[in-house]
Design a protein around this motif. Structure first.
Motif, PDB file in Angstrom:
ATOM      1  N   THR A  75      29.375 -23.741 -42.302  1.00 16.91           N
ATOM      2  CA  THR A  75      30.585 -22.155 -42.157  1.00 16.91           C
ATOM      3  C   THR A  75      29.439 -20.668 -41.486  1.00 16.91           C
ATOM      4  O   THR A  75      28.288 -20.993 -41.563  1.00 16.91           O
ATOM      5  N   GLU A  76      30.035 -19.970 -41.405  1.00 20.43           N
ATOM      6  CA  GLU A  76      29.314 -18.496 -40.204  1.00 20.43           C
ATOM      7  C   GLU A  76      28.126 -17.992 -41.533  1.00 20.43           C
ATOM      8  O   GLU A  76      27.438 -17.453 -41.301  1.00 20.43           O
ATOM      9  N   ASP A  77      28.829 -17.623 -42.733  1.00 20.77           N
ATOM     10  CA  ASP A  77      27.172 -17.508 -43.234  1.00 20.77           C
ATOM     11  C   ASP A  77      25.984 -17.687 -43.329  1.00 20.77           C
ATOM     12  O   ASP A  77      24.660 -17.923 -43.923  1.00 20.77           O
ATOM     13  N   ASN A  78      25.509 -19.352 -42.149  1.00 22.28           N
ATOM     14  CA  ASN A  78      24.525 -20.338 -42.844  1.00 22.28           C
ATOM     15  C   ASN A  78      23.131 -20.160 -41.569  1.00 22.28           C
ATOM     16  O   ASN A  78      23.820 -19.438 -40.023  1.00 22.28           O
ATOM     17  N   GLU A  79      21.885 -20.029 -42.017  1.00 23.80           N
ATOM     18  CA  GLU A  79      21.526 -19.454 -40.899  1.00 23.80           C
ATOM     19  C   GLU A  79      21.426 -19.699 -39.244  1.00 23.80           C
ATOM     20  O   GLU A  79      20.933 -19.421 -38.178  1.00 23.80           O
ATOM     21  N   ALA A  80      21.816 -21.085 -39.126  1.00 24.37           N
ATOM     22  CA  ALA A  80      21.697 -22.313 -38.473  1.00 24.37           C
ATOM     23  C   ALA A  80      23.350 -21.344 -37.651  1.00 24.37           C
ATOM     24  O   ALA A  80      22.931 -22.353 -35.787  1.00 24.37           O
ATOM     25  N   PHE A  81      24.232 -20.588 -37.697  1.00 21.31           N
ATOM     26  CA  PHE A  81      25.735 -20.957 -36.991  1.00 21.31           C
ATOM     27  C   PHE A  81      25.266 -19.374 -36.208  1.00 21.31           C
ATOM     28  O   PHE A  81      24.377 -18.776 -36.128  1.00 21.31           O
ATOM     29  N   LEU A  82      25.797 -20.022 -34.814  1.00 21.94           N
ATOM     30  CA  LEU A  82      25.510 -19.507 -33.186  1.00 21.94           C
ATOM     31  C   LEU A  82      27.101 -18.334 -33.341  1.00 21.94           C
ATOM     32  O   LEU A  82      27.300 -17.224 -32.144  1.00 21.94           O
ATOM     33  N   GLY A  83      28.049 -18.949 -33.684  1.00 23.50           N
ATOM     34  CA  GLY A  83      29.440 -18.987 -32.996  1.00 23.50           C
ATOM     35  C   GLY A  83      29.667 -18.999 -31.505  1.00 23.50           C
ATOM     36  O   GLY A  83      28.567 -19.430 -30.839  1.00 23.50           O
ATOM     37  N   GLU A  84      30.532 -18.159 -31.702  1.00 17.75           N
ATOM     38  CA  GLU A  84      31.377 -18.444 -30.036  1.00 17.75           C
ATOM     39  C   GLU A  84      30.632 -17.803 -28.965  1.00 17.75           C
ATOM     40  O   GLU A  84      30.077 -17.101 -28.753  1.00 17.75           O
ATOM     41  N   ALA A  85      31.023 -18.304 -27.821  1.00 17.40           N
ATOM     42  CA  ALA A  85      30.526 -18.336 -26.651  1.00 17.40           C
ATOM     43  C   ALA A  85      31.625 -19.039 -26.248  1.00 17.40           C
ATOM     44  O   ALA A  85      32.316 -20.059 -25.530  1.00 17.40           O
ATOM     45  N   PRO A  86      31.197 -18.347 -23.844  1.00 15.41           N
ATOM     46  CA  PRO A  86      32.079 -18.840 -23.209  1.00 15.41           C
ATOM     47  C   PRO A  86      31.229 -20.328 -23.270  1.00 15.41           C
ATOM     48  O   PRO A  86      30.421 -21.093 -23.146  1.00 15.41           O
ATOM     49  N   PRO A  87      32.508 -21.307 -22.796  1.00 15.11           N
ATOM     50  CA  PRO A  87      32.114 -22.772 -22.413  1.00 15.11           C
ATOM     51  C   PRO A  87      31.119 -23.151 -21.506  1.00 15.11           C
ATOM     52  O   PRO A  87      29.739 -24.018 -22.467  1.00 15.11           O
ATOM     53  N   ALA A  88      30.803 -21.714 -20.175  1.00 16.66           N
ATOM     54  CA  ALA A  88      29.704 -22.709 -18.707  1.00 16.66           C
ATOM     55  C   ALA A  88      28.355 -22.255 -20.040  1.00 16.66           C
ATOM     56  O   ALA A  88      27.878 -22.844 -20.172  1.00 16.66           O
ATOM     57  N   ASP A  89      28.311 -21.057 -21.418  1.00 19.31           N
ATOM     58  CA  ASP A  89      27.007 -20.996 -21.637  1.00 19.31           C
ATOM     59  C   ASP A  89      26.826 -22.053 -22.618  1.00 19.31           C
ATOM     60  O   ASP A  89      25.520 -22.224 -22.657  1.00 19.31           O
ATOM     61  N   ILE A  90      27.366 -22.807 -23.254  1.00 20.95           N
ATOM     62  CA  ILE A  90      27.430 -23.314 -24.170  1.00 20.95           C
ATOM     63  C   ILE A  90      27.058 -24.749 -23.781  1.00 20.95           C
ATOM     64  O   ILE A  90      25.892 -25.055 -24.437  1.00 20.95           O
ATOM     65  N   ALA A  91      27.703 -25.001 -22.638  1.00 24.49           N
ATOM     66  CA  ALA A  91      27.486 -25.972 -21.809  1.00 24.49           C
ATOM     67  C   ALA A  91      25.875 -26.215 -21.376  1.00 24.49           C
ATOM     68  O   ALA A  91      24.920 -27.136 -21.134  1.00 24.49           O
ATOM     69  N   ARG A  92      25.005 -25.084 -20.853  1.00 23.86           N
ATOM     70  CA  ARG A  92      24.104 -24.439 -20.399  1.00 23.86           C
ATOM     71  C   ARG A  92      23.215 -24.587 -21.167  1.00 23.86           C
ATOM     72  O   ARG A  92      21.831 -25.614 -21.352  1.00 23.86           O
ATOM     73  N   GLN A  93      22.644 -24.006 -22.240  1.00 18.42           N
ATOM     74  CA  GLN A  93      22.245 -24.519 -24.190  1.00 18.42           C
ATOM     75  C   GLN A  93      22.771 -26.097 -24.392  1.00 18.42           C
ATOM     76  O   GLN A  93      21.346 -26.465 -24.638  1.00 18.42           O
ATOM     77  N   ILE A  94      23.362 -26.634 -24.673  1.00 17.31           N
ATOM     78  CA  ILE A  94      23.184 -28.036 -24.596  1.00 17.31           C
ATOM     79  C   ILE A  94      22.208 -28.477 -23.517  1.00 17.31           C
ATOM     80  O   ILE A  94      21.889 -29.485 -23.958  1.00 17.31           O
ATOM     81  N   ALA A  95      22.557 -28.133 -22.423  1.00 14.35           N
ATOM     82  CA  ALA A  95      21.875 -28.986 -21.473  1.00 14.35           C
ATOM     83  C   ALA A  95      20.223 -29.154 -21.400  1.00 14.35           C
ATOM     84  O   ALA A  95      20.137 -30.114 -21.309  1.00 14.35           O
TER      85      ALA A  95
END
Length: 191
Positions: free
Chosen positions: A126-146
């Motif tokens: 859930t959103e209230d956990n310390e590791a929650f990162l939240g929404e981001a554009p698909p390209a930004d999420i992909a960059r972080q994953i890469a």
């Protein structure tokens, strides 16, 4: 809420007198089945959407460079496809450790592909956990994953295996597939 949820999960449900429990998997539980099960069936849950909004600093990243893994976000009308496993309650000893990074067990109704239904459990960060990162554009999420690598391997493996597993289930998860497409574009432009 602290990222480590092991102790919290162990107080959430009482398994006394229960022989088996249905568990719904929508992320790595679909393809990385490192636990014994009594039965497995494709299933869906309603009102939840799969999103790469949870940070992973214990499996697919590090505290300094967390990866991204999926959680579920409430969304009216959404249908999330995954795999249901009927397990002995003792399996949660292992799964609570595996899913410790911000995930809590919640009750859910799952519908099997044959139309039957059952009550079961699902792990949701859930959103209230310390590791929650939240929404981001698909390209930004992909960059972080890469760029993310953790004790369980590259974050890219998680994304690519999940996308492949969803296709095998016949699921059209636009969110996952958009990130996969961005990741493949990024990787091919780096060559």
């Amino acid at each position: 809420m602290a990222a480590n949820t092991i102790d919290h999960n162990r107080t959430r449900q009482n398994f006394e007198g229960i022989d088996s429990v249905w568990l719904f998997g929508y992320g790595s539980l679909i393809y990385k089945v490192d636990f014994p099960f009594l039965e497995q069936k494709p299933a869906t849950i309603r009102g939840w959407a799969r999103r790469f909004w949870q940070g992973s600093h214990d499996h697919r990243g590090t505290p300094e460079a967390p990866g991204r893994v999926v959680t579920l976000i409430e969304q009216p009308g959404a249908v999330c496809k995954g795999m249901a496993f009927r397990v002995a309650p003792s399996v949660f000893e292992h799964l609570d450790v595996r899913e410790k990074n911000g995930y809590l067990r919640f009750s859910t109704t799952m519908t099997f592909d044959d139309g039957g239904q059952a009550e079961g459990l699902v792990y949701i960060a859930t959103e209230d956990n310390e590791a929650f990162l939240g929404e981001a554009p698909p390209a930004d999420i992909a960059r972080q994953i890469a760029q993310a690598l953790g004790p369980s391997g590259p974050n890219t493996d998680y994304l690519l295996r999940l996308a492949e597993s969803l296709r095998e289930l016949g699921d059209q998860c636009d969110h996952t597939f958009a990130i996969e497409s961005c990741l493949k574009e990024q990787l091919s432009s780096e060559r």
